[in-house]
Design a protein around this motif. Structure first.
Motif, PDB file in Angstrom:
ATOM      1  N   LYS A  75      66.211   7.085  28.287  1.00 48.11           N
ATOM      2  CA  LYS A  75      67.613   7.428  28.537  1.00 48.11           C
ATOM      3  C   LYS A  75      68.492   6.186  28.715  1.00 48.11           C
ATOM      4  CE  LYS A  75      66.545  11.835  30.778  1.00 48.11           C
ATOM      5  NZ  LYS A  75      66.683  12.651  32.012  1.00 48.11           N
ATOM      6  N   ASN A  76      67.866   5.013  28.736  1.00 47.33           N
ATOM      7  CA  ASN A  76      68.596   3.758  28.980  1.00 47.33           C
ATOM      8  C   ASN A  76      69.352   3.805  30.310  1.00 47.33           C
ATOM      9  OD1 ASN A  76      68.455   1.354  27.427  1.00 47.33           O
ATOM     10  ND2 ASN A  76      70.657   1.433  27.053  1.00 47.33           N
ATOM     11  N   MET A  77      68.641   4.287  31.325  1.00 42.43           N
ATOM     12  CA  MET A  77      69.232   4.457  32.642  1.00 42.43           C
ATOM     13  C   MET A  77      68.464   3.640  33.678  1.00 42.43           C
ATOM     14  SD  MET A  77      71.774   6.757  32.567  1.00 42.43           S
ATOM     15  CE  MET A  77      71.847   7.423  34.232  1.00 42.43           C
ATOM     16  N   VAL A  78      69.197   3.213  34.705  1.00 41.24           N
ATOM     17  CA  VAL A  78      68.615   2.506  35.836  1.00 41.24           C
ATOM     18  C   VAL A  78      69.015   3.269  37.101  1.00 41.24           C
ATOM     19  CG1 VAL A  78      68.374   0.305  37.029  1.00 41.24           C
ATOM     20  CG2 VAL A  78      68.944   0.336  34.590  1.00 41.24           C
ATOM     21  N   TYR A  79      68.076   3.414  38.014  1.00 45.89           N
ATOM     22  CA  TYR A  79      68.333   4.190  39.228  1.00 45.89           C
ATOM     23  C   TYR A  79      68.038   3.354  40.478  1.00 45.89           C
ATOM     24  CZ  TYR A  79      67.962   7.957  35.817  1.00 45.89           C
ATOM     25  OH  TYR A  79      68.134   8.760  34.712  1.00 45.89           O
ATOM     26  N   LEU A  80      68.728   3.709  41.543  1.00 39.55           N
ATOM     27  CA  LEU A  80      68.451   3.106  42.851  1.00 39.55           C
ATOM     28  C   LEU A  80      68.334   4.242  43.858  1.00 39.55           C
ATOM     29  CD1 LEU A  80      68.129   0.584  44.625  1.00 39.55           C
ATOM     30  CD2 LEU A  80      70.597   0.658  45.026  1.00 39.55           C
ATOM     31  N   GLN A  81      67.112   4.492  44.297  1.00 36.53           N
ATOM     32  CA  GLN A  81      66.859   5.493  45.329  1.00 36.53           C
ATOM     33  C   GLN A  81      66.952   4.813  46.683  1.00 36.53           C
ATOM     34  OE1 GLN A  81      66.328   8.887  45.117  1.00 36.53           O
ATOM     35  NE2 GLN A  81      66.404   8.856  47.363  1.00 36.53           N
ATOM     36  N   MET A  82      67.838   5.286  47.523  1.00 36.36           N
ATOM     37  CA  MET A  82      68.052   4.674  48.829  1.00 36.36           C
ATOM     38  C   MET A  82      67.728   5.697  49.911  1.00 36.36           C
ATOM     39  SD  MET A  82      71.626   2.637  48.087  1.00 36.36           S
ATOM     40  CE  MET A  82      72.574   4.135  47.850  1.00 36.36           C
ATOM     41  N   ASP A  83      66.756   5.391  50.740  1.00 36.13           N
ATOM     42  CA  ASP A  83      66.334   6.273  51.825  1.00 36.13           C
ATOM     43  C   ASP A  83      66.556   5.604  53.170  1.00 36.13           C
ATOM     44  OD1 ASP A  83      63.535   7.160  49.745  1.00 36.13           O
ATOM     45  OD2 ASP A  83      65.412   8.245  50.004  1.00 36.13           O
ATOM     46  N   ARG A  84      66.584   6.441  54.206  1.00 38.55           N
ATOM     47  CA  ARG A  84      66.770   5.953  55.590  1.00 38.55           C
ATOM     48  C   ARG A  84      67.955   4.992  55.655  1.00 38.55           C
ATOM     49  NH1 ARG A  84      61.475   5.067  54.662  1.00 38.55           N
ATOM     50  NH2 ARG A  84      61.504   2.861  55.266  1.00 38.55           N
ATOM     51  N   LEU A  85      69.058   5.419  55.120  1.00 41.85           N
ATOM     52  CA  LEU A  85      70.252   4.580  55.072  1.00 41.85           C
ATOM     53  C   LEU A  85      70.781   4.278  56.462  1.00 41.85           C
ATOM     54  CD1 LEU A  85      71.909   6.195  51.968  1.00 41.85           C
ATOM     55  CD2 LEU A  85      71.456   3.752  52.216  1.00 41.85           C
TER      56      LEU A  85
END
Length: 121
Positions: A75-85
């Motif tokens: 998909k030519n996508m980049v993700y950033l999963q952010m937990d316990r913000l």
């Protein structure tokens, strides 16, 4: 080359957000893709960790174990999963592209427009 971030917003401390970056005009497989952030009055900081033990220069210790970057080549996508913000995570988050070997913020040649993340108590 275009990088378009989405998914920012406001969240309470302890919550999670997932940022997305749609890349176009090139294949993410051929470059270093990362996430940086910048809070008011602070320098840009790399927050792109591929796993809990990542010691890459653009993987700040403050986010290690909480933030994970992933890529979807199809998909030519980049993700950033952010937990316990935490409130200290409040900043504008940028998707960036650099040549192989890029490490410091100045070495990433293309930046998205950024997406705001605000974490409140």
């Amino acid at each position: 080359v275009q990088l378009v971030e989405s998914g920012g917003g406001s969240v309470q401390a302890g919550g999670s957000l997932r940022l997305s970056c749609a890349a176009s005009g090139f294949s993410i497989d051929h470059y270093v893709m990362a996430w940086f952030r910048q809070a008011p009055g602070k320098e840009r900081e790399g927050v792109s960790c591929m796993n809990t033990y990542d010691d890459a220069p653009y993987c700040a210790r403050s986010v290690r174990g909480r933030f994970i970057t992933s890529l979807d080549s199809a998909k030519n996508m980049v993700y950033l999963q952010m937990d316990r913000l935490q409130p200290a995570d409040t900043a504008v988050y940028f998707c960036v592209r650099g040549q192989p070997g890029a490490a410091e913020a100045s070495e990433f040649e293309y930046w998205g427009q950024g997406t705001q993340v605000t974490v409140s108590l």
